[in-house]
Design a protein around this motif. Sequence first.
Motif, mmCIF file in Angstrom:
data_model
loop_
_atom_site.group_PDB
_atom_site.id
_atom_site.type_symbol
_atom_site.label_atom_id
_atom_site.label_comp_id
_atom_site.label_asym_id
_atom_site.label_seq_id
_atom_site.Cartn_x
_atom_site.Cartn_y
_atom_site.Cartn_z
ATOM 1 N N ASP A 1 0.853 -1.188 0.000
ATOM 2 C CA ASP A 1 0.000 0.000 0.000
ATOM 3 C C ASP A 1 0.884 1.231 0.000
ATOM 4 O OD1 ASP A 1 -2.452 -1.198 0.031
ATOM 5 O OD2 ASP A 1 -2.490 -1.379 2.207
ATOM 6 N N CYS A 2 0.704 2.074 -0.982
ATOM 7 C CA CYS A 2 1.491 3.306 -1.040
ATOM 8 C C CYS A 2 0.556 4.470 -0.704
ATOM 9 C CB CYS A 2 2.097 3.467 -2.419
ATOM 10 S SG CYS A 2 0.830 3.469 -3.704
ATOM 11 N N PHE A 3 1.024 5.699 -0.912
ATOM 12 C CA PHE A 3 0.116 6.812 -0.574
ATOM 13 C C PHE A 3 -0.749 7.254 -1.758
ATOM 14 C CE2 PHE A 3 3.851 10.114 -0.597
ATOM 15 C CZ PHE A 3 3.737 10.320 -1.968
ATOM 16 N N LEU A 4 -0.786 6.437 -2.755
ATOM 17 C CA LEU A 4 -1.758 6.574 -3.851
ATOM 18 C C LEU A 4 -1.704 7.946 -4.532
ATOM 19 C CD1 LEU A 4 -4.863 4.797 -2.244
ATOM 20 C CD2 LEU A 4 -3.035 3.778 -3.604
ATOM 21 N N CYS A 5 -0.477 8.341 -4.919
ATOM 22 C CA CYS A 5 -0.342 9.644 -5.589
ATOM 23 C C CYS A 5 -0.966 9.605 -6.970
ATOM 24 C CB CYS A 5 1.120 10.064 -5.663
ATOM 25 S SG CYS A 5 2.119 9.056 -6.799
ATOM 26 N N GLY A 6 -1.110 8.392 -7.535
ATOM 27 C CA GLY A 6 -1.786 8.269 -8.826
ATOM 28 C C GLY A 6 -0.896 8.489 -10.032
ATOM 29 N N HIS A 7 0.421 8.730 -9.797
ATOM 30 C CA HIS A 7 1.309 8.957 -10.944
ATOM 31 C C HIS A 7 1.341 7.749 -11.881
ATOM 32 C CE1 HIS A 7 3.991 12.593 -9.868
ATOM 33 N NE2 HIS A 7 2.808 12.722 -9.298
ATOM 34 N N CYS A 8 1.327 6.536 -11.306
ATOM 35 C CA CYS A 8 1.404 5.332 -12.147
ATOM 36 C C CYS A 8 0.198 5.273 -13.086
ATOM 37 C CB CYS A 8 1.495 4.085 -11.276
ATOM 38 S SG CYS A 8 0.207 3.976 -10.024
ATOM 39 N N ALA A 9 -0.983 5.565 -12.523
ATOM 40 C CA ALA A 9 -2.198 5.537 -13.348
ATOM 41 C C ALA A 9 -2.150 6.641 -14.403
ATOM 42 C CB ALA A 9 -3.436 5.708 -12.470
#
Length: 262
Positions: free
Chosen positions: A36-44
């Motif tokens: 679980d990461c902090f879900l910055c969304g860069h990958c998406a």
Amino acid sequence: MIQIHTEKCIGCGLCAKDCIAENIVIRDNKAQAYFDCFLCGHCAAVCPQGAITIPEYDMDDVQDYIPENFALNPEKLLSAIKFRRSIRDYTNAPISEKEQQALFQAGRYTATAKNTQGCRFIFIQDRLPEFKELIWNGIGAKLDAPGETSELPEDFRRFYRTHRRHPEKDYLFRNAPAVMVICSSNPVDAALAAQNMELMGVSMGLGALYNGYLTHAIRSLPGIRTWLDTEDKTPQVTMLLGRPAITYARTAPRRQADIIIR
Ligand SMILES: Cc1cc2nc3c(=O)[nH]c(=O)nc-3n(C[C@H](O)[C@H](O)[C@H](O)COP(=O)(O)O)c2cc1C
């Protein structure tokens, strides 16, 4: 946690390269995430195949990058920054639902430290008369208290005296139709959101006034945070909002910037 749809993944590695958490590796030509990461969304956002989704977010809200839609013109942007003014006189036109939504979106999409997305945006328009009364009564009660050693700045005494004699002279709320209070544990997050919201407002013909005195009152008067429903988030920025009843003929002069280049 991020979800990688391996049937779409082409193993290009862009997601792994841009992942600040080093959470993604490419194995057997497919991206894999571990924790679980902090879900910055860069990958998406970076994936050319749209192979990454994040169930915690509404993925329908994600937009594809189309250069013409996102290109900012530097001259126009600088003009908007230069011509925005602190507005202390408003028309009585309310802020429409559509404008409110645009302001919230500008705040919501602003960067936050560690991607906490922890700002609460409290918009007061319908119940503004009630809010104003609470604030002014609260100030009065503090200033009138016997042996009062108020934590309110000295200027409040003057504001209060003037407002009591001339209710139309309201140095805290001016005649703005709406107020936005931005709460966050991190003052920088709130300030950045506020600036984006102000610029969004300017683009729609609105004006704003950052109101440090009102933030002070909100923080120090009893019952106000409960009324606003700030919970454990600290009120960091308060903005008056509305349509300017004043037109500026030119930019305001400024000192030269204090710049060091090494
Ligand atoms: C953090 C902050 C707090 C402020 N608080 C007040 C305030 O309480 N009352 C007010 O009239 N102006 C307030 N201002 C507005 C400043 O006085 C104004 O930004 C400055 O004079 C420059 O004018 P401009 O915003 O039109 O460029 C505040 C501005 C900032 C950034």
